[in-house]
Scaffold this motif. Structure first.
Motif, PDB file in Angstrom:
ATOM      1  N   MET A  47       0.844  -1.172   0.000  1.00 28.14           N
ATOM      2  CA  MET A  47       0.000   0.000   0.000  1.00 28.14           C
ATOM      3  C   MET A  47       0.889   1.235   0.000  1.00 28.14           C
ATOM      4  SD  MET A  47      -3.105  -0.949   2.622  1.00 28.14           S
ATOM      5  CE  MET A  47      -2.108  -1.323   4.025  1.00 28.14           C
ATOM      6  N   ASN A  48       0.404   2.252  -0.623  1.00 25.80           N
ATOM      7  CA  ASN A  48       1.130   3.514  -0.671  1.00 25.80           C
ATOM      8  C   ASN A  48       0.764   4.334   0.569  1.00 25.80           C
ATOM      9  OD1 ASN A  48       2.305   5.945  -1.225  1.00 25.80           O
ATOM     10  ND2 ASN A  48       1.171   6.328  -3.112  1.00 25.80           N
ATOM     11  N   VAL A  49       1.693   4.433   1.501  1.00 28.04           N
ATOM     12  CA  VAL A  49       1.399   5.134   2.755  1.00 28.04           C
ATOM     13  C   VAL A  49       1.258   6.639   2.563  1.00 28.04           C
ATOM     14  CG1 VAL A  49       2.377   3.375   4.258  1.00 28.04           C
ATOM     15  CG2 VAL A  49       3.837   5.192   3.406  1.00 28.04           C
ATOM     16  N   ASN A  50       1.548   7.136   1.382  1.00 32.12           N
ATOM     17  CA  ASN A  50       1.359   8.558   1.102  1.00 32.12           C
ATOM     18  C   ASN A  50      -0.026   8.858   0.544  1.00 32.12           C
ATOM     19  OD1 ASN A  50       3.976   9.306   1.916  1.00 32.12           O
ATOM     20  ND2 ASN A  50       4.787   8.603  -0.035  1.00 32.12           N
ATOM     21  N   ASP A  51      -0.794   7.829   0.258  1.00 33.98           N
ATOM     22  CA  ASP A  51      -2.146   7.992  -0.268  1.00 33.98           C
ATOM     23  C   ASP A  51      -3.094   8.377   0.866  1.00 33.98           C
ATOM     24  OD1 ASP A  51      -4.904   6.286  -0.970  1.00 33.98           O
ATOM     25  OD2 ASP A  51      -4.026   7.415  -2.637  1.00 33.98           O
ATOM     26  N   ALA A  52      -3.957   9.326   0.607  1.00 34.14           N
ATOM     27  CA  ALA A  52      -4.861   9.843   1.643  1.00 34.14           C
ATOM     28  C   ALA A  52      -5.780   8.760   2.204  1.00 34.14           C
ATOM     29  CB  ALA A  52      -5.685  10.997   1.089  1.00 34.14           C
ATOM     30  N   SER A  53      -6.293   7.889   1.349  1.00 38.68           N
ATOM     31  CA  SER A  53      -7.205   6.848   1.839  1.00 38.68           C
ATOM     32  C   SER A  53      -6.464   5.836   2.711  1.00 38.68           C
ATOM     33  CB  SER A  53      -7.897   6.148   0.672  1.00 38.68           C
ATOM     34  OG  SER A  53      -6.951   5.485  -0.143  1.00 38.68           O
ATOM     35  N   VAL A  54      -5.225   5.546   2.366  1.00 43.88           N
ATOM     36  CA  VAL A  54      -4.423   4.622   3.174  1.00 43.88           C
ATOM     37  C   VAL A  54      -4.099   5.263   4.519  1.00 43.88           C
ATOM     38  CG1 VAL A  54      -2.219   3.393   3.319  1.00 43.88           C
ATOM     39  CG2 VAL A  54      -3.475   3.433   1.162  1.00 43.88           C
ATOM     40  N   LEU A  55      -3.750   6.534   4.498  1.00 48.82           N
ATOM     41  CA  LEU A  55      -3.463   7.236   5.751  1.00 48.82           C
ATOM     42  C   LEU A  55      -4.691   7.272   6.656  1.00 48.82           C
ATOM     43  CD1 LEU A  55      -1.249  10.209   4.555  1.00 48.82           C
ATOM     44  CD2 LEU A  55      -0.546   8.222   5.894  1.00 48.82           C
TER      45      LEU A  55
END
Length: 55
Positions: A1-9
């Motif tokens: 997962m991309n930890v910089n993505d808003a939904s992931v955060l």
């Protein structure tokens, strides 16, 4: 997962709040999130790391 993505955060923040994680657990969660493909895999990795740390 991309930890910089808003939904992931947002998902990570929800996990932190719901599980009341401490600072070390938060850092471990973020590290695991970066190598996990989705939420299910992240939760599996968290369980595995928790199990591993007991022994």
């Amino acid at each position: 997962m991309n930890v910089n993505d808003a939904s992931v955060l947002e998902m990570i923040n929800n996990l932190i709040a719901s599980k009341r994680l401490n600072e070390n657990q938060i850092l471990q969660l973020v590290n695991l999130a970066s190598i996990s493909d989705n939420l299910k895999e992240l939760k599996e990795n968290m369980r595995w790391e928790k199990f591993k740390s007991k022994y």
